[in-house]
Design a protein around this motif. Structure first.
Motif, PDB file in Angstrom:
ATOM      1  N   VAL A  76     -11.372  -7.942  -1.014  1.00  7.71           N
ATOM      2  CA  VAL A  76     -11.159  -6.514  -1.291  1.00  7.71           C
ATOM      3  C   VAL A  76     -10.622  -6.326  -2.708  1.00  7.71           C
ATOM      4  O   VAL A  76     -11.033  -5.406  -3.436  1.00  7.71           O
ATOM      5  CB  VAL A  76     -10.196  -5.909  -0.257  1.00  7.71           C
ATOM      6  N   GLY A  77      -9.722  -7.193  -3.121  1.00 11.39           N
ATOM      7  CA  GLY A  77      -9.183  -7.113  -4.472  1.00 11.39           C
ATOM      8  C   GLY A  77     -10.250  -7.308  -5.530  1.00 11.39           C
ATOM      9  O   GLY A  77     -10.301  -6.583  -6.529  1.00 11.39           O
ATOM     10  N   ALA A  82       0.834  -1.210   0.000  1.00  9.77           N
ATOM     11  CA  ALA A  82       0.000   0.000   0.000  1.00  9.77           C
ATOM     12  C   ALA A  82       0.864   1.253   0.000  1.00  9.77           C
ATOM     13  O   ALA A  82       0.578   2.217  -0.730  1.00  9.77           O
ATOM     14  CB  ALA A  82      -0.927  -0.014   1.207  1.00  9.77           C
ATOM     15  N   TRP A 133      -7.645   1.128  -2.154  1.00  6.59           N
ATOM     16  CA  TRP A 133      -7.017  -0.039  -1.517  1.00  6.59           C
ATOM     17  C   TRP A 133      -5.936   0.389  -0.524  1.00  6.59           C
ATOM     18  O   TRP A 133      -5.877  -0.112   0.598  1.00  6.59           O
ATOM     19  CB  TRP A 133      -6.374  -0.917  -2.591  1.00  6.59           C
ATOM     20  N   GLY A 151     -12.538  -4.157  -5.790  1.00  5.85           N
ATOM     21  CA  GLY A 151     -11.893  -3.066  -6.508  1.00  5.85           C
ATOM     22  C   GLY A 151     -11.825  -3.317  -8.003  1.00  5.85           C
ATOM     23  O   GLY A 151     -12.103  -2.420  -8.814  1.00  5.85           O
ATOM     24  N   THR A 185      -6.100  -0.146   3.521  1.00  5.39           N
ATOM     25  CA  THR A 185      -5.129  -1.059   4.134  1.00  5.39           C
ATOM     26  C   THR A 185      -4.372  -0.375   5.257  1.00  5.39           C
ATOM     27  O   THR A 185      -4.210  -0.938   6.351  1.00  5.39           O
ATOM     28  CB  THR A 185      -4.147  -1.577   3.073  1.00  5.39           C
ATOM     29  N   ALA A 240     -11.818  -2.333   2.122  1.00  3.32           N
ATOM     30  CA  ALA A 240     -10.528  -2.594   2.765  1.00  3.32           C
ATOM     31  C   ALA A 240     -10.583  -2.227   4.241  1.00  3.32           C
ATOM     32  O   ALA A 240     -10.077  -2.969   5.104  1.00  3.32           O
ATOM     33  CB  ALA A 240      -9.418  -1.812   2.057  1.00  3.32           C
ATOM     34  N   SER A 242     -13.687   0.440  -2.848  1.00  5.17           N
ATOM     35  CA  SER A 242     -12.368  -0.152  -2.591  1.00  5.17           C
ATOM     36  C   SER A 242     -11.859   0.238  -1.207  1.00  5.17           C
ATOM     37  O   SER A 242     -11.366  -0.616  -0.450  1.00  5.17           O
ATOM     38  CB  SER A 242     -11.378   0.308  -3.662  1.00  5.17           C
TER      39      SER A 242
END
Length: 242
Positions: free
Chosen positions: A195-196, A42, A217, A199, A221, A164, A160
């Motif tokens: 989460v991926g 991140a 993201w 997004g 994070t 996260a 996103s």
């Protein structure tokens, strides 16, 4: 024959008595490697976006290329419906339901600190995301047709960032009260994959630039990481929750 005398136990000030009087050892939770790796990634993404913004203007070249490439590809006929369902997992209603259910479960288990941290992280994180959206005021992508209805500004991606914030905070804080190492790793990996997917669905649906999602993201994070560290410190200082 002299009868055996009962064992009187350790003397009051003997080393054995001192050791017996010590409180049970509490295992100190260390930041999971999966979480640490995601946090490092991140930070790297944020630095790349800042450098890119300094030498270019958004939308970046890769923003346009990715969206146009995905729309030209299209994918199988079922993919738009699946993407819409996946993206709903990062919506405000679903995330609120998840937080309420999990917080209630933690309260039933008397994990007061964890429940409070999860609720506070979710609410405050969402407020920050909304404030950034209003301040940056970046328009939504207009180079492809949106496959779902959207409102509000584009940067950062709220789905996103908030997914996260919620899912990574849930998995991260749950790792502090879960003994099994494999279970802790599993929860974090599932949260990261979820989460991926959320997004990526926003980009596929044409409602966010990829840089919106990368920023969301990264912020989510690091927000979850901050709450993990703060909660771990508080838990250590109070000696647990129950």
């Amino acid at each position: 024959m002299i009868p055996d005398r009962p064992n009187p136990g350790p003397r009051p000030h003997s080393p054995e008595a001192v050791i017996a009087a010590l409180p049970p050892h509490r295992e100190r939770r260390h930041l999971p490697r999966v979480f640490a790796g995601a946090s490092v990634a991140a930070v790297g993404i944020i630095l790349i976006l800042l450098v890119g913004l300094a030498v270019d203007h958004w939308p970046f070249a890769f923003d346009r290329s990715i969206i146009l490439g995905l729309r030209a590809w299209g994918g199988p006929s079922w993919l738009p419906k699946v993407a819409s369902d996946v993206t709903a997992l990062g919506g405000g209603i679903v995330l609120t339901i998840v937080v309420v259910i999990v917080a209630g479960l933690l309260l039933v288990q008397r994990l007061w600190l964890t429940a409070l941290a999860i609720v506070a992280s979710s609410i405050t994180g969402n407020v920050v995301v909304e404030l950034v959206k209003l301040h940056v005021a970046r328009p939504r992508p207009d180079i492809v047709t949106h496959l779902v209805t959207v409102t509000h500004m584009s940067f950062p991606s709220g789905h996103s960032a908030n997914s996260a914030i919620v899912y990574l905070t849930l998995a991260g804080l749950a790792s502090q009260v879960t003994q099994d190492r494999a279970t802790r790793a599993y929860m974090l990996v599932v949260a990261i994959l979820l989460v991926g997917a959320i997004g990526c669905s926003r980009v596929y649906l044409g409602v966010h630039w990829p840089s919106d999602v990368l920023a969301g993201w990264s912020f989510g994070t690091l927000w979850a990481l901050a709450w993990w560290l703060a909660t771990a410190r508080v838990r250590t200082s109070i000696g647990g929750e129950r």
